[in-house]
Design an enzyme around this catalytic site. Structure first.
Site, short mmCIF file in Angstrom:
data_model
loop_
_atom_site.label_atom_id
_atom_site.label_comp_id
_atom_site.label_asym_id
_atom_site.label_seq_id
_atom_site.Cartn_x
_atom_site.Cartn_y
_atom_site.Cartn_z
N ASN A 91 0.86 -1.18 0.00
CA ASN A 91 0.00 0.00 0.00
C ASN A 91 0.90 1.24 0.00
OD1 ASN A 91 -2.50 -1.41 0.20
ND2 ASN A 91 -2.03 -1.82 2.35
N GLU A 99 -0.73 2.84 6.09
CA GLU A 99 -0.89 3.20 7.50
C GLU A 99 0.47 3.54 8.11
OE1 GLU A 99 -1.96 0.28 10.94
OE2 GLU A 99 -3.58 0.20 9.46
N HIS A 104 6.79 -1.20 2.99
CA HIS A 104 6.67 -2.61 3.38
C HIS A 104 5.87 -3.37 2.34
CE1 HIS A 104 3.42 -0.26 5.22
NE2 HIS A 104 2.64 -1.31 5.08
N HIS A 106 3.45 -6.72 2.03
CA HIS A 106 2.68 -7.74 2.74
C HIS A 106 2.81 -9.05 1.97
CE1 HIS A 106 0.02 -4.88 5.13
NE2 HIS A 106 0.44 -4.06 4.18
P1 5GP Z 1 -0.36 -0.68 5.58
O1 5GP Z 1 -1.82 -0.36 5.67
O2 5GP Z 1 0.49 0.52 5.93
O3 5GP Z 1 -0.01 -1.32 4.28
O4 5GP Z 1 -0.12 -1.80 6.64
C1 5GP Z 1 0.49 -1.63 7.88
C2 5GP Z 1 0.41 -2.96 8.58
O5 5GP Z 1 1.22 -2.89 9.74
C3 5GP Z 1 -1.00 -3.35 9.04
O6 5GP Z 1 -1.36 -4.58 8.44
C4 5GP Z 1 -0.86 -3.46 10.57
O7 5GP Z 1 -1.61 -4.51 11.12
C5 5GP Z 1 0.63 -3.66 10.75
N1 5GP Z 1 1.15 -3.16 12.01
C6 5GP Z 1 0.91 -1.93 12.57
N2 5GP Z 1 1.56 -1.81 13.74
C7 5GP Z 1 2.24 -2.98 13.93
C8 5GP Z 1 3.10 -3.45 14.97
O8 5GP Z 1 3.38 -2.79 15.95
N3 5GP Z 1 3.62 -4.71 14.82
C9 5GP Z 1 3.32 -5.48 13.72
N4 5GP Z 1 3.89 -6.69 13.67
N5 5GP Z 1 2.51 -5.05 12.73
C10 5GP Z 1 1.97 -3.83 12.83
#
Ligand code: 5GP
Length: 120
Positions: A91, A99, A104, A106
């Protein structure tokens, strides 16, 4: 957007916040997502301070970019999801709901994952 090293993944990289590690090398760290959206949900992050793929591709050395994607593949192998299949997703920015402002990827796996995106 400038990189802000107060983000949660920067804290994980500095060892200030724990993670459930899957793989680590000089260039990347892979760990389980804290709120899994599939039976297997792992995040792979570069160790460098990149907000997004476009940031990383514009500023990182080619070997750093290559090593990062090698780490994504190695993580999938370690997770044992090569034969059954997996999905990678990144994302970037507001429309994609990014977020955490540290680039990163996934990795989703462990069950049929359905269509790539909701129909428009
Ligand atoms: P995004 O929406 O930015 O692609 O995804 C961020 C991801 O980071 C989300 O799936 C969320 O669950 C994960 N995430 C957020 N904070 C933490 C954390 O403290 N530890 C881990 N392992 N994952 C996190």
């Amino acid at each position: 957007m400038a990189y802000d090293d107060g983000n949660i993944f920067a804290k994980i990289l500095r060892g200030e916040v724990p993670c459930k590690k899957v793989y680590e090398d000089e260039y990347a760290l892979a760990f389980h997502d804290i709120r899994p959206l599939a039976p297997v949900h792992v995040l792979v992050i570069p160790k460098g301070p990149y907000v997004s793929l476009d940031d990383m591709s514009a500023t990182a050395a080619p070997e750093v970019i290559g090593a990062f994607f090698r780490a994504v593949g190695e993580t999938a192998r370690i997770l044992g999801v090569i034969d059954s299949g997996y999905r990678i997703l990144a994302n970037i920015g507001s429309n994609a709901h990014q977020e955490v402002m540290h680039f990163h990827v996934h990795i989703f796996a462990g069950a049929p994952l359905g269509p790539m995106l909701r129909k428009i």
